[in-house]
Scaffold this active site. Structure first.
Site, PDB file in Angstrom:
ATOM      1  N   GLU A  62      -2.746  11.420   9.365  1.00 44.59           N
ATOM      2  CA  GLU A  62      -3.285  11.681   8.033  1.00 44.59           C
ATOM      3  C   GLU A  62      -4.702  11.166   7.903  1.00 44.59           C
ATOM      4  O   GLU A  62      -5.547  11.787   7.248  1.00 44.59           O
ATOM      5  CB  GLU A  62      -2.386  11.030   6.977  1.00 44.59           C
ATOM      6  N   GLU A  63      -4.981  10.024   8.543  1.00 42.39           N
ATOM      7  CA  GLU A  63      -6.295   9.397   8.387  1.00 42.39           C
ATOM      8  C   GLU A  63      -7.419  10.224   8.984  1.00 42.39           C
ATOM      9  O   GLU A  63      -8.593  10.005   8.667  1.00 42.39           O
ATOM     10  CB  GLU A  63      -6.283   8.002   9.023  1.00 42.39           C
ATOM     11  N   ASP A  76       0.312   6.651  10.557  1.00 42.60           N
ATOM     12  CA  ASP A  76      -0.914   6.252  11.246  1.00 42.60           C
ATOM     13  C   ASP A  76      -1.772   5.358  10.370  1.00 42.60           C
ATOM     14  O   ASP A  76      -1.622   5.334   9.141  1.00 42.60           O
ATOM     15  CB  ASP A  76      -1.722   7.476  11.674  1.00 42.60           C
TER      16      ASP A  76
END
Length: 429
Positions: free
Chosen positions: A192-193, A99
């Site tokens: 993850e962001e 991502d």
């Protein structure tokens, strides 16, 4: 695509053109994370990325490549050591996230190749300028291929440079069975962001003894420490009515939110006023209206107990707001995010030591660093899988001025080739 001309000096025959083409292919997929989406993963582009990676891994010959319903991609690069030896060797995993940050658009990315970079500022087609003054590291990359967006979107180097490096490592090792190593796991995560990268990683199935995230800036950095992090969700409820009859009745939650924020330090403890090992509180989102307003504030510090101090500061601001705006209620909810990876890495010192040795073996100078943020590695380390972070040529992430160095990505692949051989001489503890 024009031929790339990266800087020279590799000790292994890295296929820079193939690596470049991978990276360009990946960044063109819009895989922006969406904090407000109810799906897992939060956007369909992440599943598209995973399907592409699985297909490429299988084409390399890694037949166990798999994408879970939650978008997590795993595969195994089989050991080249004899089976009896391989069973005694630690299993190493390499992780990146598919991502990209929602802080800038990831839609319709138009990669720009600055081949044989000649130095100086880089003006992007949409107008922004990557200046040498703000990015002095460019001075060391004369002759490199620098990759940017057109300046209207981010590039997606965070973390598709890491994805490309791991994929190139996988193909290179498959093509060079003379390189002796143990089993190597490939792990690509989603979201993850927005703090959910390892939510759906099955560590038991991964069966790794040590891991590395490839999600770092520049070259030759080994990040063995991160912030500890919490998220504060502040809900402010007021009283709404038609403004024509609001006198004595209306309690505006938006105004109360402004007052709440003014209770926080204006000249310190913020990203704008801190650096190096200083922590901060960072209001980064506001939603709502007169009746109800929500604030999101991230709390960050290398010293984990300081998070409780930040939380108490928010509680004090909530009390003051309720007192100033009679009729409001202010609720502060603290959500644990991740903890400093340094403590967990101390339990397996070889994770950092062998990464340093790999760089020394290549004639390069390792630099230990601390991340003013977090990675999947912080979560994995906290869960018992020691996971420092390594450089992949990322620069200025989360911005339309993001850029990547092809040379530094090649150096990352080379470092991993050396690293897996060092782990191939170790034994499980």
């Amino acid at each position: 695509m024009p031929s790339s001309a990266p800087l020279t000096g590799y000790q292994y025959p890295i296929t820079s053109q193939r690596l470049l083409e991978r990276f360009i292919r990946y960044v063109k997929i819009d895989s922006t994370a969406d904090e407000n989406s109810p799906t897992v993963p939060t956007t369909p582009g992440q599943l598209e990325m995973g399907r592409l990676l699985c297909a490429e891994l299988r084409k390399m010959g890694l037949q166990d490549a798999n994408q879970s319903p939650q978008g997590v991609v795993t595969a195994t690069i089989p050991a080249t050591l004899p089976p009896g030896d391989a069973s005694r060797i630690p299993v190493v995993a390499f992780n990146s996230h598919v991502d990209t940050s929602p802080e800038a658009s990831g839609k319709n990315i138009q990669p720009q190749l600055h081949v044989n970079y000649a130095g100086g500022d880089i003006r992007l087609p949409a107008g922004p300028v990557i200046t040498l003054a703000e990015h002095p590291e460019l001075a060391d990359l004369i002759g490199d291929t620098i990759i940017t967006s057109d300046g209207s979107t981010l590039l997606g180097s965070d973390d598709k440079s890491g994805v490309a490096v791991i994929m190139e490592l996988a193909q290179w090792l498959v093509e060079h069975p003379e390189i002796l190593h143990g089993d190597i796991r490939v792990l690509f995560t989603c979201d993850e962001e927005i703090g959910h990268g390892v939510d759906h990683v099955d560590l038991k199935s991964l069966a790794a003894d040590v891991a590395y995230t490839l999600d770092g800036r520049g070259r030759d950095e080994i990040e063995n420490e991160t912030f500890s992090a919490d998220l504060a969700i502040v809900n402010i409820r007021g009283v709404n009515t038609h403004p024509s009859i609001g006198k004595g009745r209306m309690v505006n939650a938006i105004r109360a939110a402004g007052f709440f924020l003014r209770q926080l330090p204006q000249d310190r403890h913020s990203p704008e006023t801190t650096a190096e090992r200083q922590g901060f509180l960072h209001p980064y989102a506001i939603y709502g209206g007169v009746a109800e307003t929500e604030l999101k504030i991230i709390l960050r510090d290398f010293h984990t107990p300081q998070l409780a101090v930040w939380a108490e500061m928010l509680a004090t601001a909530a009390t003051a707001t309720e007192r100033e705006f009679a009729g409001t209620t202010v609720e502060v909810k603290i959500v644990k995010q991740y903890r400093n990876m340094a403590d967990g890495l101390a339990k397996e010192p070889r994770a950092v030591e062998l990464a340093e040795r790999a760089l020394h073996n290549l004639g390069r100078t390792p630099r230990l660093g601390s991340i003013r943020g977090g990675t999947d590695g912080a979560h994995l380390t906290e869960q018992g899988l020691p996971t420092p972070n390594l450089s992949t040529g990322e620069h200025n992430p989360h911005s339309p001025l993001e850029w990547s160095s092809l040379h530094e990505m090649c150096l990352a692949v080379e470092m991993l080739i050396e690293l897996v051989q060092l782990w191939g001489r170790e034994r499980k503890t």
